[in-house]
Design a protein around this motif. Structure first.
Motif: not given
Length: 611
Positions: A514-515, A534-538, A461-462
């Motif tokens: 990712m999903w 990863a670090d997604l919050t939503f 993701l980064d």
């Protein structure tokens, strides 16, 4: 100072099915887009911004006649003075067209000047009813003597039939959202020939380009005809890079998994066996494009028209400066210094993956002997690669036999294709993470796949959302492109264009890794959902399938993850719980699971995960 004129945005989509190259099922559409902004840049000169680049031309309609000539400028890129760049470099497009007059109450279409290279030879040709098109976002009208309010100007865009509503994505990362939209628009806008082509410079299908295009297209729309048409094209029209040929089987396999239609596999099975290049095997099973078996007979069997065609290894594009003669940003091109030797790691990794898929294809077709044949070959190749091409002291792969060099490419391909033994995954991924984005936009597909498959979701993701380097998708947006570029920047490939769908890896990676939403059983009878957010919050996503649309949402608070997922009728799904979670609620009830899997029937499901 510029004068901005307020306008109403109008987009009209019209017609029509068109036959092209004797193919009657190409469903090309014309969309008429109004400018999103009109600026008066000097006396009698106006700049129109349509917001996004499309392939097409301009249509004008005026309520007033102008007998004087107008000069129309079309282009993809602005210069530092905020005018259309007359010398944009590379294969970025610009044209100047003189319109001798403008008649009142008459529809006037700007006649784009054809580019010889992309309208002849092997290029996919457009039907005469569409005419010549070029990619552009901006239009300048010079020497306009009548009020700009008296004319309507449309971007007359050509593209294949495309369902905008079939897919969507949003998340807590605005950069990721912008990149996803960039990639989705690329898939729609580059569909203007009805085939997966490489870009505007050539307008020719190439297997590597087409495979990434296919994965991204199938991730945002469930209209599969263009992919299947392109797959069939490659049977008789292969291209010369070794790795490109080795994308043929993956394309046919992906199509079957999404459509569930066996006919293309049945029809082309023998040809697909050829396209694995197993005829080039030496005694230990590894293959080489310099093999004496690469003879005129095999070249003709593979579908090449010229028996003297030279098949060679490319290992990412562009290759080294010595191979191109270009002044590249780095002397090794996009190879990360890859040492091309006769028996190399990248080509044989692709070969292994082809054998794995052919075993599955043979199983689909109930060819039991061939299943065993391909499984045994794959097992042999895996063993030989890990014996001869892996450096046990370093803990990662060499570029090939007798090479002492290790590159990103020589390691990301084995990782992406499942060649790396479990005990070496950490050392291989650790090495990969020292290289950054040392590959092209094409190679990033396999870099990202390998990272997600080995549990490196955050690092992946980064890389996707990188904003500090010009080797990033954000750089494409920053320099003004509205489609993905052929290369990270023109300096990395001097003839590159601004409309290459092989740059859309983040689109299919977001959906498929990712999903983690992919077909587990052909035709999406069973969907696989394996999120690594990863670090997604939503995040929210819509994924089209042949049976309907999967919709999903995600929200994270403290140590709890919440999912809501709707599965269409006639489908089931398997949701993989990340191993860090031990407390699981499905539809509000605590559940105990095996193999980290929750099974969904059609309908709405909620999942709550706690550590």
């Amino acid at each position: 100072m510029k004068k901005h004129i307020c306008i109403c945005l109008i987009t009209l989509s019209i017609f029509y099915c068109q036959a092209q190259n004797s193919t009657s099922d190409i469903n090309l559409r014309t969309t008429f887009n109004s400018p999103v902004e009109i600026s008066e840049v000097s006396t009698d000169t106006y700049l129109l911004d349509f917001g996004k680049a499309y392939f097409g031309t301009v249509e004008l309609k005026s309520t007033t006649t102008q007998n004087d000539s107008l000069v129309i400028h079309l282009g993809e890129k602005l210069n530092a003075q905020n005018r259309i760049d007359r010398n944009p470099g590379g294969s970025i497009r610009y044209q100047r067209i003189v319109l001798h007059n403008l008649q009142a109450n008459t529809i006037t279409n700007i006649e784009v000047i054809p580019n010889k290279r992309n309208t002849s030879g092997a290029a996919i040709l457009l039907p005469n009813s569409i005419g010549v098109v070029m990619p552009f976002r901006y239009c300048e009208i010079e020497n306009l003597k009548i009020p700009i309010e008296n004319i309507e100007v449309f971007q007359k865009a050509t593209h294949n039939n495309f369902n905008e509503e079939a897919s969507s994505f949003s998340s807590s990362n605005a950069i990721l959202d912008s990149i996803w939209k960039l990639c989705k628009h690329t898939i729609k806008a580059t569909s203007f020939t009805g085939y997966y082509i490489d870009g505007d410079r050539e307008r020719i299908p190439y297997e590597a380009d087409a495979y990434i295009n296919q994965l991204s297209h199938y991730s945002v729309d469930s209209l599969y005809a263009m992919g299947r048409r392109t797959n069939a094209y490659f049977i008789k029209n292969p291209t010369w890079p070794t790795e490109w040929l080795l994308h043929t089987v993956p394309m046919f396999y992906a199509d079957y998994m999404y459509t569930g239609d066996l006919e293309p596999l049945k029809e082309h099975y023998e040809n697909l066996k050829l396209k694995t290049l197993m005829d080039l095997e030496r005694e230990d099973g590894l293959i080489s494009s310099s093999s004496p078996q690469m003879n005129e007979e095999l070249i003709i069997k593979l579908g090449f028209k010229k028996p003297d065609t030279k098949i060679k290894d490319i290992i990412d594009w562009p290759p080294a400066q010595k191979d191109t003669g270009w002044e590249l940003a780095t002397a090794e091109g996009e190879r990360d210094g890859y040492e091309i030797v006769p028996v190399n790691t990248v080509v044989n990794s692709f070969y292994y993956y082809n054998l794995v898929l052919m075993a599955k294809v043979a199983e689909f077709l109930e060819k039991d002997d061939d299943v065993v044949f391909f499984q045994n070959k794959a097992a042999t190749i895996k063993s030989v690669i890990n014996t001869k091409l892996f450096d046990t002291k370093k803990g990662y792969y060499l570029d090939g036999e007798n090479s002492t060099h290790s590159s990103l490419h020589g390691n990301m391909m084995p990782l992406a294709f499942g060649l790396v033994p479990k005990e070496h995954i950490k050392s291989v991924t650790d090495f990969i993470k020292t290289r950054g984005m040392a590959c092209s936009v094409y190679g990033s597909q396999y870099l990202l796949e390998g990272l997600y498959k080995s549990g490196e979701a955050q690092y992946a993701l980064d890389l996707i959302t990188e904003t500090e380097s010009d080797r990033s998708w954000w750089n494409m947006i920053e320099i003004g492109a509205t489609m993905t570029l052929e290369a990270w920047d023109v300096k990395y490939k001097p003839n590159s264009d601004w409309n290459h769908a092989w740059g859309t890896a983040p689109l299919n990676i977001t959906t498929r890794y990712m999903w983690g939403i992919k077909p587990k059983i052909a035709g999406f009878k069973v969907a696989e959902i394996k999120p690594q957010l990863a670090d997604l919050t939503f995040s929210n996503i819509k994924v089209p399938t042949k049976n309907g649309i999967i919709t999903a949402s995600f929200k994270k608070d403290k140590n709890t993850e919440h999912y809501s997922i709707e599965i269409p009728k006639e489908m089931t799904a398997e949701f993989t719980v990340p191993p860090i979670f031990s407390k699981i609620k499905h539809n509000g009830k605590k559940v105990k699971i095996t193999n980290n899997t929750v099974y969904f029937t059609s309908g709405v499901h909620t999942i709550e995960l706690k550590q």
